[in-house]
Design a protein around this motif. Structure first.
Motif, PDB file in Angstrom:
ATOM      1  N   LEU A   1      37.830  26.906  35.001  1.00 45.32           N
ATOM      2  CA  LEU A   1      37.615  27.314  36.390  1.00 45.32           C
ATOM      3  C   LEU A   1      36.424  28.265  36.508  1.00 45.32           C
ATOM      4  O   LEU A   1      35.682  28.222  37.495  1.00 45.32           O
ATOM      5  CB  LEU A   1      38.879  27.977  36.937  1.00 45.32           C
ATOM      6  N   MET A   2      36.233  29.110  35.504  1.00 46.25           N
ATOM      7  CA  MET A   2      35.110  30.043  35.530  1.00 46.25           C
ATOM      8  C   MET A   2      33.780  29.315  35.369  1.00 46.25           C
ATOM      9  O   MET A   2      32.819  29.591  36.093  1.00 46.25           O
ATOM     10  CB  MET A   2      35.277  31.089  34.432  1.00 46.25           C
ATOM     11  N   GLU A   3      33.714  28.387  34.412  1.00 49.45           N
ATOM     12  CA  GLU A   3      32.436  27.717  34.154  1.00 49.45           C
ATOM     13  C   GLU A   3      32.167  26.581  35.127  1.00 49.45           C
ATOM     14  O   GLU A   3      31.092  26.490  35.718  1.00 49.45           O
ATOM     15  CB  GLU A   3      32.402  27.180  32.719  1.00 49.45           C
ATOM     16  N   ALA A   4      33.147  25.696  35.317  1.00 52.83           N
ATOM     17  CA  ALA A   4      32.920  24.511  36.134  1.00 52.83           C
ATOM     18  C   ALA A   4      32.933  24.822  37.625  1.00 52.83           C
ATOM     19  O   ALA A   4      32.130  24.277  38.384  1.00 52.83           O
ATOM     20  CB  ALA A   4      33.970  23.449  35.810  1.00 52.83           C
TER      21      ALA A   4
ATOM     22  N   GLN B   1      38.707  37.039  37.966  1.00 51.92           N
ATOM     23  CA  GLN B   1      39.708  37.466  38.941  1.00 51.92           C
ATOM     24  C   GLN B   1      40.090  36.326  39.868  1.00 51.92           C
ATOM     25  O   GLN B   1      41.278  36.048  40.084  1.00 51.92           O
ATOM     26  CB  GLN B   1      39.173  38.638  39.763  1.00 51.92           C
ATOM     27  N   ASN B   2      39.106  35.634  40.426  1.00 60.16           N
ATOM     28  CA  ASN B   2      39.401  34.532  41.338  1.00 60.16           C
ATOM     29  C   ASN B   2      40.108  33.384  40.631  1.00 60.16           C
ATOM     30  O   ASN B   2      41.029  32.769  41.182  1.00 60.16           O
ATOM     31  CB  ASN B   2      38.112  34.032  41.990  1.00 60.16           C
ATOM     32  N   ALA B   3      39.675  33.090  39.416  1.00 60.87           N
ATOM     33  CA  ALA B   3      40.319  32.017  38.655  1.00 60.87           C
ATOM     34  C   ALA B   3      41.776  32.358  38.368  1.00 60.87           C
ATOM     35  O   ALA B   3      42.665  31.504  38.479  1.00 60.87           O
ATOM     36  CB  ALA B   3      39.554  31.775  37.355  1.00 60.87           C
ATOM     37  N   CYS B   4      42.038  33.623  38.003  1.00 61.82           N
ATOM     38  CA  CYS B   4      43.421  34.044  37.730  1.00 61.82           C
ATOM     39  C   CYS B   4      44.278  33.973  38.986  1.00 61.82           C
ATOM     40  O   CYS B   4      45.428  33.526  38.926  1.00 61.82           O
ATOM     41  CB  CYS B   4      43.423  35.474  37.182  1.00 61.82           C
ATOM     42  N   ASP B   5      43.737  34.407  40.121  1.00 62.67           N
ATOM     43  CA  ASP B   5      44.494  34.360  41.372  1.00 62.67           C
ATOM     44  C   ASP B   5      44.854  32.918  41.732  1.00 62.67           C
ATOM     45  O   ASP B   5      45.974  32.634  42.169  1.00 62.67           O
ATOM     46  CB  ASP B   5      43.689  35.003  42.503  1.00 62.67           C
ATOM     47  N   TRP B   6      43.882  32.014  41.569  1.00 64.90           N
ATOM     48  CA  TRP B   6      44.107  30.601  41.876  1.00 64.90           C
ATOM     49  C   TRP B   6      45.206  30.026  40.993  1.00 64.90           C
ATOM     50  O   TRP B   6      46.140  29.365  41.455  1.00 64.90           O
ATOM     51  CB  TRP B   6      42.808  29.826  41.680  1.00 64.90           C
ATOM     52  N   LEU B   7      45.102  30.278  39.690  1.00 65.81           N
ATOM     53  CA  LEU B   7      46.052  29.723  38.740  1.00 65.81           C
ATOM     54  C   LEU B   7      47.448  30.308  38.937  1.00 65.81           C
ATOM     55  O   LEU B   7      48.448  29.581  38.918  1.00 65.81           O
ATOM     56  CB  LEU B   7      45.570  29.983  37.314  1.00 65.81           C
ATOM     57  N   LYS B   8      47.529  31.612  39.132  1.00 65.94           N
ATOM     58  CA  LYS B   8      48.821  32.278  39.287  1.00 65.94           C
ATOM     59  C   LYS B   8      49.569  31.774  40.517  1.00 65.94           C
ATOM     60  O   LYS B   8      50.800  31.649  40.501  1.00 65.94           O
ATOM     61  CB  LYS B   8      48.606  33.789  39.390  1.00 65.94           C
TER      62      LYS B   8
ATOM     63  N   GLU C   1      43.397  44.696  37.427  1.00 71.48           N
ATOM     64  CA  GLU C   1      43.714  44.005  38.678  1.00 71.48           C
ATOM     65  C   GLU C   1      44.118  42.545  38.449  1.00 71.48           C
ATOM     66  O   GLU C   1      44.513  41.860  39.396  1.00 71.48           O
ATOM     67  CB  GLU C   1      42.499  44.028  39.616  1.00 71.48           C
ATOM     68  N   LEU C   2      44.024  42.050  37.221  1.00 70.81           N
ATOM     69  CA  LEU C   2      44.415  40.678  36.961  1.00 70.81           C
ATOM     70  C   LEU C   2      45.924  40.521  37.151  1.00 70.81           C
ATOM     71  O   LEU C   2      46.689  41.410  36.795  1.00 70.81           O
ATOM     72  CB  LEU C   2      44.020  40.282  35.539  1.00 70.81           C
ATOM     73  N   PRO C   3      46.379  39.412  37.727  1.00 65.31           N
ATOM     74  CA  PRO C   3      47.771  39.285  38.191  1.00 65.31           C
ATOM     75  C   PRO C   3      48.767  38.929  37.105  1.00 65.31           C
ATOM     76  O   PRO C   3      49.612  38.037  37.279  1.00 65.31           O
ATOM     77  CB  PRO C   3      47.665  38.167  39.236  1.00 65.31           C
ATOM     78  N   PHE C   4      48.705  39.625  35.962  1.00 60.95           N
ATOM     79  CA  PHE C   4      49.621  39.298  34.871  1.00 60.95           C
ATOM     80  C   PHE C   4      50.381  40.547  34.434  1.00 60.95           C
ATOM     81  O   PHE C   4      49.866  41.648  34.526  1.00 60.95           O
ATOM     82  CB  PHE C   4      48.854  38.723  33.685  1.00 60.95           C
TER      83      PHE C   4
END
Length: 426
Positions: free
Chosen positions: A374-377, A383-390, A423-426
């Motif tokens: 998600l970060m590369e492609a 942060q945005n990739a983690c929010d999307w996945l979570k 701030e990462l949602p884990f």
């Protein structure tokens, strides 16, 4: 929701637990890690006394990572994440010429690609991910009585022919104890209330009049059934025993009809593979086999779920594998499009490939691979990739060492740290 709120109901967590969680994450953010000195040096105003060694840091990272030299230095990471990375070309065998600019997360769209501003409306994928979700113990969330109330607003005859698994006919609001409309406390106990089918206006109005939060499937039942036939049944499952009998967890849909994340057990289940139309699998486990080598294209990564495992060097390779499977569908992805809608475009262009990424429990190693993609492609920050996945798979939780590697990968992609560890949602 009926009241217009865009947030899902949150379960109660004690204040002391929240404070402990925040303190723990801030502590991990104020750490030093060792990695090659040429790659990044962070300048910040964090006091040395506030730093402590992260016990599961990237210690003694292999010297072959991205052709790095073995020279390392201890670099403080600032909790705010706003300092730029300064790249030292003197120690580098290869110069990083330029960096990408990150993109924003796209807006929500419906299954036709139109932007949805009403948070009450759910796409097919949103309902799918809610239905197949698992709890931390690995059991289906649907086994909990208070998890989901799914109401079929079609005629009684249509409902009896078939319906979404665990759905009740809307008349249950007046006849079944536990979801009685005249006893609002019963309905308020559900984490989610979702309605679908034609003729739902009266049900919507009744729920709104009682200030109840609910969601509405934005497309007819027939379209849901065509996409997820394995989640439709003639069985009426109003008891826990019946739900256990007819239901199991499925991989989460991360990008619509493109990418799924799941467990090793699901990757061994031919029903799951055929039901989702999986064509490619990334297997990030030590000992689970590639079960369908004659029909599935595999990438195998034999790594344990420990902080010292090197997934960083695999991220460009896994992203290339996913992109090749999807015919580089991300290359035509524009800011303003919703990533979930890319899958429809892939299918319309003749590509029906679907990728499953799994580790043992579908939480740490597979999440790291997905976040790297998600970060590369998609050109999203960590942060945005983690929010999307979570949001799409709530049980994801990369271990701390993998998060360190993803922060490093973010600096490789964008030239600076853009995300705050705490701030990462884990």
């Amino acid at each position: 929701m009926g009241s217009g709120s865009s947030k899902k109901k949150l379960r109660h967590v004690s204040t002391s637990n929240l404070l402990q969680l925040k303190n723990d994450k801030l502590s991990r953010a104020r750490r030093s890690i060792s990695f090659p000195s040429y790659l990044a040096s962070i300048e910040g105003n964090v006091e040395k006394d506030d730093m402590f060694l992260h016990k599961k840091a990237l210690e003694d990272f292999p010297s072959h990572i991205d052709n790095l030299t073995s020279k390392t230095t201890s670099l403080p990471l600032t909790p705010n994440g706003n300092t730029d990375a300064v790249f030292n070309d003197m120690n580098s065998p290869k110069k990083l010429a330029s960096f990408s600019e990150p993109s924003s997360l796209p807006p929500r769209v419906d299954d036709d690609g139109d932007i949805v501003e009403d948070a009450q409306l759910w796409s097919l994928a949103e309902l799918y991910n809610t239905l197949i979700a698992e709890c931390w113990q690995g059991k289906p969330q649907l086994e909990r009585d208070s998890y989901l109330l799914l109401l079929d607003c079609r005629s009684s005859e249509d409902y009896k022919m078939d319906h979404i698994v665990t759905a009740r006919h809307h008349t249950a609001l007046h006849t079944q104890f536990g979801c009685l409309l005249d006893v609002p406390g019963q309905l308020e106990s559900f984490d989610f209330i979702v309605i679908y089918g034609d003729g739902n206006n009266n049900i919507k109005e009744a729920l709104q009049n009682r200030n109840l939060n609910f969601y509405v499937l934005n497309l007819p039942y027939q379209i849901f059934r065509s996409k997820y036939p394995f989640l439709c049944t003639v069985e009426i499952a109003n008891t826990l025993d019946k739900r256990k009998e007819i239901f199991k967890t499925w991989p989460s849909e991360i990008l619509d009809k493109c990418i799924y994340q799941g467990t090793a057990e699901q990757a061994l289940d031919d029903t799951v593979i055929q039901g989702l139309g999986i064509t490619h699998i990334i297997n990030v486990t030590l000992d689970h086999p590639n079960a369908f080598p004659d029909t599935i294209k595999y990438m195998r990564i034999r790594l344990d779920d420990v902080a010292s495992s090197d997934l960083l060097t695999w991220l460009p390779k896994t992203t290339k594998f996913i992109s090749a499977a999807l015919n580089d569908c991300h290359a035509t992805f524009k800011v303003g499009d919703r990533a979930d809608s890319v899958g429809s475009g892939v299918e319309s262009s003749g590509n029906r490939n679907r990728v499953l990424i799994h580790c043992n429990l579908g939480r740490s190693r597979s999440s790291t691979v997905l976040l790297g993609y998600l970060m590369e492609a998609r050109k999203w920050t960590l942060q945005n990739a983690c929010d999307w996945l979570k949001e799409r798979r709530p049980t994801v939780k990369p271990n701390s060492g993998f998060l360190d590697q993803l922060l490093l990968y973010e600096r490789q992609l964008y030239g600076k740290q853009l995300s705050d560890f705490s701030e990462l949602p884990f």
